[in-house]
Design a protein around this motif. Structure first.
Motif, PDB file in Angstrom:
ATOM      1  N   LYS A 282       0.840  -1.220   0.000  1.00  0.00           N
ATOM      2  CA  LYS A 282       0.000   0.000   0.000  1.00  0.00           C
ATOM      3  C   LYS A 282       0.865   1.258   0.000  1.00  0.00           C
ATOM      4  O   LYS A 282       0.527   2.257  -0.636  1.00  0.00           O
ATOM      5  CB  LYS A 282      -0.919   0.009   1.224  1.00  0.00           C
ATOM      6  CG  LYS A 282      -1.948  -1.078   1.193  1.00  0.00           C
ATOM      7  CD  LYS A 282      -3.340  -0.539   1.237  1.00  0.00           C
ATOM      8  CE  LYS A 282      -4.291  -1.681   0.943  1.00  0.00           C
ATOM      9  NZ  LYS A 282      -5.656  -1.290   0.844  1.00  0.00           N
ATOM     10  N   ASN A 349     -12.333  -2.156   0.757  1.00  0.00           N
ATOM     11  CA  ASN A 349     -12.883  -1.509   1.953  1.00  0.00           C
ATOM     12  C   ASN A 349     -14.312  -1.960   2.211  1.00  0.00           C
ATOM     13  O   ASN A 349     -14.682  -2.262   3.344  1.00  0.00           O
ATOM     14  CB  ASN A 349     -12.883   0.009   1.780  1.00  0.00           C
ATOM     15  CG  ASN A 349     -11.573   0.623   2.193  1.00  0.00           C
ATOM     16  OD1 ASN A 349     -10.701  -0.074   2.701  1.00  0.00           O
ATOM     17  ND2 ASN A 349     -11.426   1.908   1.962  1.00  0.00           N
ATOM     18  N   LYS A 352     -14.291  -5.428   3.480  1.00  0.00           N
ATOM     19  CA  LYS A 352     -13.630  -5.547   4.779  1.00  0.00           C
ATOM     20  C   LYS A 352     -14.416  -4.884   5.898  1.00  0.00           C
ATOM     21  O   LYS A 352     -14.588  -5.451   6.970  1.00  0.00           O
ATOM     22  CB  LYS A 352     -12.269  -4.856   4.662  1.00  0.00           C
ATOM     23  CG  LYS A 352     -11.133  -5.620   5.266  1.00  0.00           C
ATOM     24  CD  LYS A 352      -9.777  -5.127   4.799  1.00  0.00           C
ATOM     25  CE  LYS A 352      -9.517  -3.663   4.984  1.00  0.00           C
ATOM     26  NZ  LYS A 352      -8.080  -3.355   4.933  1.00  0.00           N
ATOM     27  N   HIS A 353     -14.903  -3.672   5.624  1.00  0.00           N
ATOM     28  CA  HIS A 353     -15.525  -2.905   6.704  1.00  0.00           C
ATOM     29  C   HIS A 353     -17.045  -2.951   6.676  1.00  0.00           C
ATOM     30  O   HIS A 353     -17.685  -2.538   7.642  1.00  0.00           O
ATOM     31  CB  HIS A 353     -15.091  -1.428   6.629  1.00  0.00           C
ATOM     32  CG  HIS A 353     -13.604  -1.243   6.585  1.00  0.00           C
ATOM     33  ND1 HIS A 353     -12.790  -1.608   7.624  1.00  0.00           N
ATOM     34  CD2 HIS A 353     -12.776  -0.752   5.624  1.00  0.00           C
ATOM     35  CE1 HIS A 353     -11.521  -1.335   7.304  1.00  0.00           C
ATOM     36  NE2 HIS A 353     -11.498  -0.827   6.082  1.00  0.00           N
TER      37      HIS A 353
END
Ligand SMILES: Nc1ncnc2c1ncn2[C@@H]1O[C@H](COP(=O)(O)OP(=O)(O)OP(=O)(O)O)[C@@H](O)[C@H]1O
Ligand SMILES: [Mg+2]
Length: 446
Positions: A282, A349, A352-353
């Motif tokens: 990243k 994201n 994942k979230h």
């Protein structure tokens, strides 16, 4: 409220007003001078006229004194409609007068020299040893008429010249500030991705120090950013190989060990190495995104790229991703690699979230609007404001380092695109939504 003032506007208004006032003052001054000079010229002419008619009148009076005694006052034919005159004896009796020589035009008793009555300018002189007074009156209206004509003749050229001079002022200001305007546009065009020196060719001398200072500042900024980026990129790159080697070794050791407890500990080390490896990946992406290159020369159709990335994620987590694509190509100048990194981070994201059992909607409309929407808890507003900063995370149980949205934001900024993050998602009471338009505006292309 915009407090900045345009130099062009201020100079234009200031000079135009200044020149107008000067024109007006000079016109008033010239008018006053003309008025004074004309009065003197008229007076001279009046006096001269009186002196011309004086001998004729005295001869006439003398002739009448010798001849028959006329009991009535003779009236003389006068072809000059502006001049009236009369002759009085020392007792104020009228001996002679021109036609229309009303008593109101003159003073009650003769005043030697020049004098004014309500409507006329009068010149009085004496003859025959002060035995007779001759008064000649000239109409003030006639004088005013001539004065007006003179002033109009004086102002007429000014009326034509004033607008020409104003246009000239505006043109000179525009031409003088043209290079300054070019300089201003060149600075405005500079984004995070372009820190090259701004052209200072033929800039007015007063602006040169500013241009030099701006270029020095840009140079310092460029060097600082370059140093920061190369440090991030180098560290990430240098970490990648040893991390991959360490991971491979740990996996090999794990495969040959039978002890359950030790295997678990090695699995923990493996997970840490995985997370480190992801983090260095990243960091590398962030360094690239901040280094510019978010735009490409040629437009590309982004649909196949989005379909491929969504397909990758769907294989890992079947049935969660709902992809909505337009039936026409969405061609954009956004760099395909940058677009892929951006989409990967947003979908990652959401997976994942977001709420684990809820679907994720990824849609791209034909106008270029990309939306990634997932269900889940609300992200507090104070966190929302900071999410796109590096290493900032909200309350989540998922692993990560807080770099994903910073990468997405860096790509969007580099391409001149606005990234909108919302929680709750549009039309819902919860969840998260990321929205951006993948078609950069033409301004950011320049
Ligand atoms: N789709 C989403 N739904 C809910 N919360 C989100 C979503 N995307 C981001 N967030 C919140 O924003 C934070 C920052 O996201 P970001 O992608 O920058 O970091 P991360 O995902 O935590 O870590 P990394 O991307 O580096 O692996 C996340 O920790 C999470 O709290
Ligand atoms: Mg992330």
């Amino acid at each position: 409220m915009n407090n900045t003032r345009s130099l062009k506007r201020n100079l234009g208004i200031g000079l135009t007003l200044g020149v107008s006032i000067l024109w007006l003052l000079s016109a008033i001054a010239s008018g006053l001078v003309v008025q004074k000079e004309m009065k003197e010229a008229f007076d001279k002419a009046l006096k001269r006229s009186t002196q011309h008619i004086l001998p004729l009148i005295t001869a006439d009076i003398q002739k009448r004194a010798l001849g028959v005694n006329n009991s009535h006052i003779p009236i003389l034919q006068n072809n000059d409609k502006y001049l009236r005159y009369r002759v009085l004896d020392r007792h104020g009796h009228i001996l002679l007068r021109s036609k229309d020589a009303d008593p109101q035009l003159f003073n009650r008793s003769p005043l030697l020299g020049f004098s004014d009555t309500a409507t006329h300018r009068v010149y009085t002189t004496t003859a025959l040893n002060h035995r007779v007074f001759i008064e000649v009156a000239e109409s003030l209206a006639y004088r005013d008429e001539d004065l007006k004509e003179a002033i109009v003749a004086l102002l007429f050229p000014l009326l034509i010249l004033a607008p020409i001079s104003f246009l000239g002022i505006l043109l000179i200001i525009r031409l003088s500030l043209r290079k300054v305007t070019d300089f201003q546009h060149a600075i405005e065009k500079r984004g995070a991705g372009d820190l090259s020196p701004v052209g200072t060719y033929r800039l007015p001398a007063e602006f040169s120090p500013i241009a030099i200072a701006v270029n020095r500042l840009l140079e310092r900024l460029r060097r600082t950013l370059d140093a920061e980026r190369s440090f991030t990129a180098n560290s990430a790159h240098e970490l990648r190989t040893p991390l991959a080697t360490a991971l491979a070794k740990v996996q090999r050791v794990k495969a040959v060990i039978d002890d359950v407890q030790l295997k678990q500990q090695i699995s923990d080390v493996e997970a840490s190495l995985h997370s480190l490896s992801k983090q260095s990946e990243k960091l590398l992406e962030l360094a690239k995104a901040e280094g510019g290159g978010a735009l490409s020369e040629q437009p590309h159709d982004l649909i196949p790229i989005l379909a491929m990335i969504a397909g990758d994620f769907s294989r890992q987590t079947p049935d969660r991703l709902h992809l909505i694509l337009p039936n026409r190509a969405v061609s954009s100048h956004l760099d395909p690699d940058a677009f892929a990194i951006l989409v990967r981070n947003l979908i990652e994201n959401a997976l994942k979230h977001g709420q684990a059992d809820q679907p994720i909607e990824v849609s791209l409309s034909h106008d270029g609007t990309l939306r990634v929407v997932n269900d889940g808890h609300l992200v507090p507003p104070q966190d929302m404001a900071r999410l796109r900063n590096r290493f900032v995370r909200s309350n989540t149980t998922a692993a990560g380092s807080g770099l994903g949205l910073a990468i997405v934001d860096a790509i969007a900024t580099g391409a001149g695109i606005s990234l909108h993050l919302r929680s709750p998602a549009t039309g819902r009471k919860r969840g998260f939504e990321a929205e951006l338009n993948v078609k950069p505006s033409t301004n950011s292309m320049t």
